[in-house]
Design a protein around this motif. Structure first.
Motif, PDB file in Angstrom:
ATOM      1  N   ASN A  11     -26.305 -70.836   4.641  1.00 23.80           N
ATOM      2  CA  ASN A  11     -26.363 -69.162   4.658  1.00 23.80           C
ATOM      3  C   ASN A  11     -26.237 -69.074   2.881  1.00 23.80           C
ATOM      4  OD1 ASN A  11     -23.589 -69.930   3.623  1.00 23.80           O
ATOM      5  ND2 ASN A  11     -22.783 -68.233   5.007  1.00 23.80           N
ATOM      6  N   ASP A  12     -26.177 -67.902   2.536  1.00 22.25           N
ATOM      7  CA  ASP A  12     -25.889 -67.565   1.147  1.00 22.25           C
ATOM      8  C   ASP A  12     -24.717 -66.673   0.975  1.00 22.25           C
ATOM      9  OD1 ASP A  12     -26.533 -64.924   1.730  1.00 22.25           O
ATOM     10  OD2 ASP A  12     -28.290 -64.841   0.337  1.00 22.25           O
ATOM     11  N   ASP A  13     -24.048 -66.485   2.134  1.00 26.03           N
ATOM     12  CA  ASP A  13     -22.531 -65.578   2.106  1.00 26.03           C
ATOM     13  C   ASP A  13     -21.798 -66.692   1.531  1.00 26.03           C
ATOM     14  OD1 ASP A  13     -23.653 -62.977   2.232  1.00 26.03           O
ATOM     15  OD2 ASP A  13     -23.334 -63.036   4.511  1.00 26.03           O
ATOM     16  N   GLY A  14     -21.785 -67.825   1.730  1.00 22.65           N
ATOM     17  CA  GLY A  14     -20.554 -68.821   1.552  1.00 22.65           C
ATOM     18  C   GLY A  14     -20.218 -69.322   2.908  1.00 22.65           C
ATOM     19  N   ILE A  15     -19.671 -70.588   2.845  1.00 20.12           N
ATOM     20  CA  ILE A  15     -19.565 -71.494   3.952  1.00 20.12           C
ATOM     21  C   ILE A  15     -18.122 -70.871   4.722  1.00 20.12           C
ATOM     22  CG2 ILE A  15     -17.568 -73.051   2.957  1.00 20.12           C
ATOM     23  CD1 ILE A  15     -19.147 -75.019   4.453  1.00 20.12           C
ATOM     24  N   ASP A  16     -17.331 -70.003   4.073  1.00 18.07           N
ATOM     25  CA  ASP A  16     -16.370 -69.254   4.837  1.00 18.07           C
ATOM     26  C   ASP A  16     -16.580 -67.985   5.320  1.00 18.07           C
ATOM     27  OD1 ASP A  16     -14.513 -71.550   4.460  1.00 18.07           O
ATOM     28  OD2 ASP A  16     -14.183 -70.670   2.435  1.00 18.07           O
ATOM     29  N   SER A  17     -17.673 -67.448   5.539  1.00 19.30           N
ATOM     30  CA  SER A  17     -18.242 -66.339   5.945  1.00 19.30           C
ATOM     31  C   SER A  17     -18.199 -66.166   7.396  1.00 19.30           C
ATOM     32  CB  SER A  17     -19.503 -65.802   5.346  1.00 19.30           C
ATOM     33  OG  SER A  17     -20.666 -66.567   5.866  1.00 19.30           O
ATOM     34  N   THR A  18     -17.938 -64.939   8.056  1.00 20.98           N
ATOM     35  CA  THR A  18     -17.910 -64.571   9.443  1.00 20.98           C
ATOM     36  C   THR A  18     -19.184 -65.050   9.775  1.00 20.98           C
ATOM     37  OG1 THR A  18     -16.124 -62.990   8.989  1.00 20.98           O
ATOM     38  CG2 THR A  18     -17.144 -63.106  11.108  1.00 20.98           C
ATOM     39  N   GLY A  19     -20.072 -64.690   9.353  1.00 16.97           N
ATOM     40  CA  GLY A  19     -21.534 -64.869   9.912  1.00 16.97           C
ATOM     41  C   GLY A  19     -21.933 -66.326  10.066  1.00 16.97           C
ATOM     42  N   ILE A  20     -21.700 -67.163   9.393  1.00 17.44           N
ATOM     43  CA  ILE A  20     -22.201 -68.579   9.450  1.00 17.44           C
ATOM     44  C   ILE A  20     -20.922 -69.259  10.668  1.00 17.44           C
ATOM     45  CG2 ILE A  20     -20.664 -69.586   7.646  1.00 17.44           C
ATOM     46  CD1 ILE A  20     -23.036 -71.402   6.969  1.00 17.44           C
ATOM     47  N   ARG A  21     -19.947 -69.020  10.642  1.00 16.54           N
ATOM     48  CA  ARG A  21     -19.246 -69.477  11.753  1.00 16.54           C
ATOM     49  C   ARG A  21     -19.678 -68.841  13.142  1.00 16.54           C
ATOM     50  NH1 ARG A  21     -14.963 -72.888  12.835  1.00 16.54           N
ATOM     51  NH2 ARG A  21     -13.877 -72.426  10.900  1.00 16.54           N
ATOM     52  N   ALA A  39     -20.313 -73.146  -1.468  1.00 16.21           N
ATOM     53  CA  ALA A  39     -18.854 -72.772  -1.391  1.00 16.21           C
ATOM     54  C   ALA A  39     -18.512 -71.411  -1.620  1.00 16.21           C
ATOM     55  CB  ALA A  39     -18.095 -73.883  -2.381  1.00 16.21           C
ATOM     56  N   ASN A  40     -19.289 -70.614  -2.581  1.00 18.09           N
ATOM     57  CA  ASN A  40     -18.972 -69.465  -2.709  1.00 18.09           C
ATOM     58  C   ASN A  40     -20.337 -68.516  -2.509  1.00 18.09           C
ATOM     59  OD1 ASN A  40     -16.127 -69.704  -3.920  1.00 18.09           O
ATOM     60  ND2 ASN A  40     -17.556 -71.186  -5.350  1.00 18.09           N
ATOM     61  N   ASP A  41     -20.056 -67.023  -2.389  1.00 20.91           N
ATOM     62  CA  ASP A  41     -21.115 -66.390  -2.276  1.00 20.91           C
ATOM     63  C   ASP A  41     -22.249 -66.409  -3.511  1.00 20.91           C
ATOM     64  OD1 ASP A  41     -22.603 -64.132  -1.681  1.00 20.91           O
ATOM     65  OD2 ASP A  41     -21.116 -62.599  -1.722  1.00 20.91           O
ATOM     66  N   GLN A  42     -23.358 -66.650  -2.890  1.00 25.83           N
ATOM     67  CA  GLN A  42     -24.764 -66.704  -3.462  1.00 25.83           C
ATOM     68  C   GLN A  42     -25.722 -65.809  -3.300  1.00 25.83           C
ATOM     69  OE1 GLN A  42     -25.047 -69.453  -5.981  1.00 25.83           O
ATOM     70  NE2 GLN A  42     -23.047 -69.870  -5.803  1.00 25.83           N
ATOM     71  N   SER A  43     -25.549 -64.513  -2.599  1.00 28.10           N
ATOM     72  CA  SER A  43     -26.349 -63.696  -2.460  1.00 28.10           C
ATOM     73  C   SER A  43     -27.312 -63.445  -3.330  1.00 28.10           C
ATOM     74  CB  SER A  43     -25.592 -62.310  -2.051  1.00 28.10           C
ATOM     75  OG  SER A  43     -24.677 -62.613  -0.760  1.00 28.10           O
ATOM     76  N   ALA A  44     -28.714 -63.014  -3.058  1.00 26.63           N
ATOM     77  CA  ALA A  44     -29.628 -62.482  -4.109  1.00 26.63           C
ATOM     78  C   ALA A  44     -29.919 -63.584  -5.390  1.00 26.63           C
ATOM     79  CB  ALA A  44     -29.287 -61.350  -4.596  1.00 26.63           C
ATOM     80  N   VAL A  55     -20.186 -81.509  -4.081  1.00 22.49           N
ATOM     81  CA  VAL A  55     -19.835 -81.384  -2.623  1.00 22.49           C
ATOM     82  C   VAL A  55     -18.708 -81.604  -2.006  1.00 22.49           C
ATOM     83  CG1 VAL A  55     -20.807 -83.741  -2.158  1.00 22.49           C
ATOM     84  CG2 VAL A  55     -20.867 -82.151  -0.494  1.00 22.49           C
ATOM     85  N   TYR A  56     -18.162 -80.918  -1.158  1.00 17.75           N
ATOM     86  CA  TYR A  56     -16.799 -80.970  -0.718  1.00 17.75           C
ATOM     87  C   TYR A  56     -16.689 -81.153   0.782  1.00 17.75           C
ATOM     88  CZ  TYR A  56     -16.090 -78.630  -5.086  1.00 17.75           C
ATOM     89  OH  TYR A  56     -16.031 -78.294  -6.451  1.00 17.75           O
ATOM     90  N   GLU A  57     -15.861 -81.832   1.405  1.00 18.98           N
ATOM     91  CA  GLU A  57     -15.672 -81.823   3.030  1.00 18.98           C
ATOM     92  C   GLU A  57     -15.008 -80.427   3.169  1.00 18.98           C
ATOM     93  OE1 GLU A  57     -16.762 -84.174   5.066  1.00 18.98           O
ATOM     94  OE2 GLU A  57     -17.110 -85.894   3.624  1.00 18.98           O
ATOM     95  N   HIS A  58     -15.589 -79.953   4.561  1.00 18.75           N
ATOM     96  CA  HIS A  58     -15.182 -78.911   4.930  1.00 18.75           C
ATOM     97  C   HIS A  58     -15.017 -78.947   6.426  1.00 18.75           C
ATOM     98  CE1 HIS A  58     -15.555 -74.515   6.138  1.00 18.75           C
ATOM     99  NE2 HIS A  58     -15.041 -74.356   4.876  1.00 18.75           N
ATOM    100  N   GLU A  59     -14.279 -78.242   7.283  1.00 21.64           N
ATOM    101  CA  GLU A  59     -14.005 -78.359   8.659  1.00 21.64           C
ATOM    102  C   GLU A  59     -15.258 -77.940   9.118  1.00 21.64           C
ATOM    103  OE1 GLU A  59     -11.750 -75.163  10.623  1.00 21.64           O
ATOM    104  OE2 GLU A  59     -12.250 -73.833   8.946  1.00 21.64           O
ATOM    105  N   LEU A  60     -16.111 -77.073   8.881  1.00 18.73           N
ATOM    106  CA  LEU A  60     -17.772 -77.171   9.410  1.00 18.73           C
ATOM    107  C   LEU A  60     -18.588 -78.143   8.937  1.00 18.73           C
ATOM    108  CD1 LEU A  60     -18.150 -72.967   9.090  1.00 18.73           C
ATOM    109  CD2 LEU A  60     -17.166 -74.696  10.924  1.00 18.73           C
TER     110      LEU A  60
END
Length: 272
Positions: A11-21, A39-44, A55-60
């Motif tokens: 996505n581009d909102d970041g891995i912790d956004s509600t939409g990707i979850r 890792a963070n918002d990359q919109s536009a 790169v980091y390990e994430h629960e998703l």
């Protein structure tokens, strides 16, 4: 959807956004989903690319200090080494991505375009959020708000490959209304051609404004029938089948100019 279907989700909102979850939870019920997202918002950010990212390990899955295009390149080349995913899904973006002018600007769509250059089909999903008189930044979205997005995206992921859709389209730009009870119908659309950017100077600063969003009233919207923007504002889910890379047919007028240029610089026409 086959249990063996492999999906790369970004996505581009970041891995912790509600939409990707929301998309991860829905797609994971039917497929093997690998998440590689910023890792963070990359919109536009468009198709901005980096030379090196952490790169980091994430629960998703994996979080990258980079752009959606970085995530697709890393996901298809380095983080899914055993098999190339069957499909890339980008989203769900919190906010619509409508019209021709966003195709090169949106990080969500750019992830799908990046996948297309790898010859991997892709779906970019975004959700139109009417805000009225409040700021978009003040809107709080819950997982249930993405029900339309997850329903449409999982259906397309389940059926579009087998149906041969991606034999004619490199990616699908999907825009859905925010969930509101009954499922919305789907309309096959083309991107709106409206472009209403402008800028004004205030001393040492320039303020840029996208005025397209000022005319989203379904009773007065100027976009014609069949466009993505009209469909979404009138409560339908929009699916635009698109191609990448962008190209045009051989143009006789341009060929004539090339002939004139060659004559001017004194070289003959190349053998055809």
């Amino acid at each position: 959807m086959s249990d063996s279907l492999e999906i790369l989700l970004t996505n581009d909102d970041g891995i912790d956004s509600t939409g990707i979850r929301a998309l991860y939870d829905a797609l994971s019920e039917r497929a093997d989903v690998t998440v590689v997202a910023p890792a963070n918002d990359q919109s536009a950010c468009g198709r901005s690319i980096s030379h090196e990212v952490d790169v980091y390990e994430h629960e998703l899955g994996y979080a990258l200090d980079g752009t959606p295009a970085d995530c697709v390149v890393a996901g298809l080349s380095a983080l899914t080494p055993e098999t190339v995913p069957d499909l890339v899904v980008a989203g769900c973006n919190e906010g619509a991505n409508l019209g021709e002018y966003v195709l090169g600007r949106s990080g969500t769509i750019s992830a799908a375009v990046e996948a297309a250059f790898f010859d991997v089909p892709a779906i970019a999903t975004s959700m139109y959020v009417p805000v009225g008189d409040i700021s978009f930044q003040d809107v709080t979205l819950e997982a249930d708000d993405f029900a339309e997005a997850t329903r449409v995206t999982t259906f397309l992921a389940e059926h579009a490959l087998e149906a041969g859709v991606f034999e004619h389209a490199a990616y699908l730009n999907v825009n859905v209304p925010i969930a509101d009870g009954e499922p919305a119908p789907i309309e096959i659309t083309r991107p709106s051609k409206r472009y209403e950017m402008d800028a004004e100077r205030d001393g040492d600063r320039i303020r840029l404004k996208d005025r397209v969003w000022e005319s989203m009233d379904p009773e007065a919207i100027p976009d014609p029938e069949g466009t993505d923007r009209r469909a979404v504002t009138e409560g339908r889910s929009s699916v635009s089948p698109l191609t990448a890379p962008h190209s045009t047919n051989h143009h006789e007028l341009l060929a004539e100019l090339v002939t004139q240029y060659h004559a001017k610089i004194g070289i003959g026409e190349p053998d055809s």
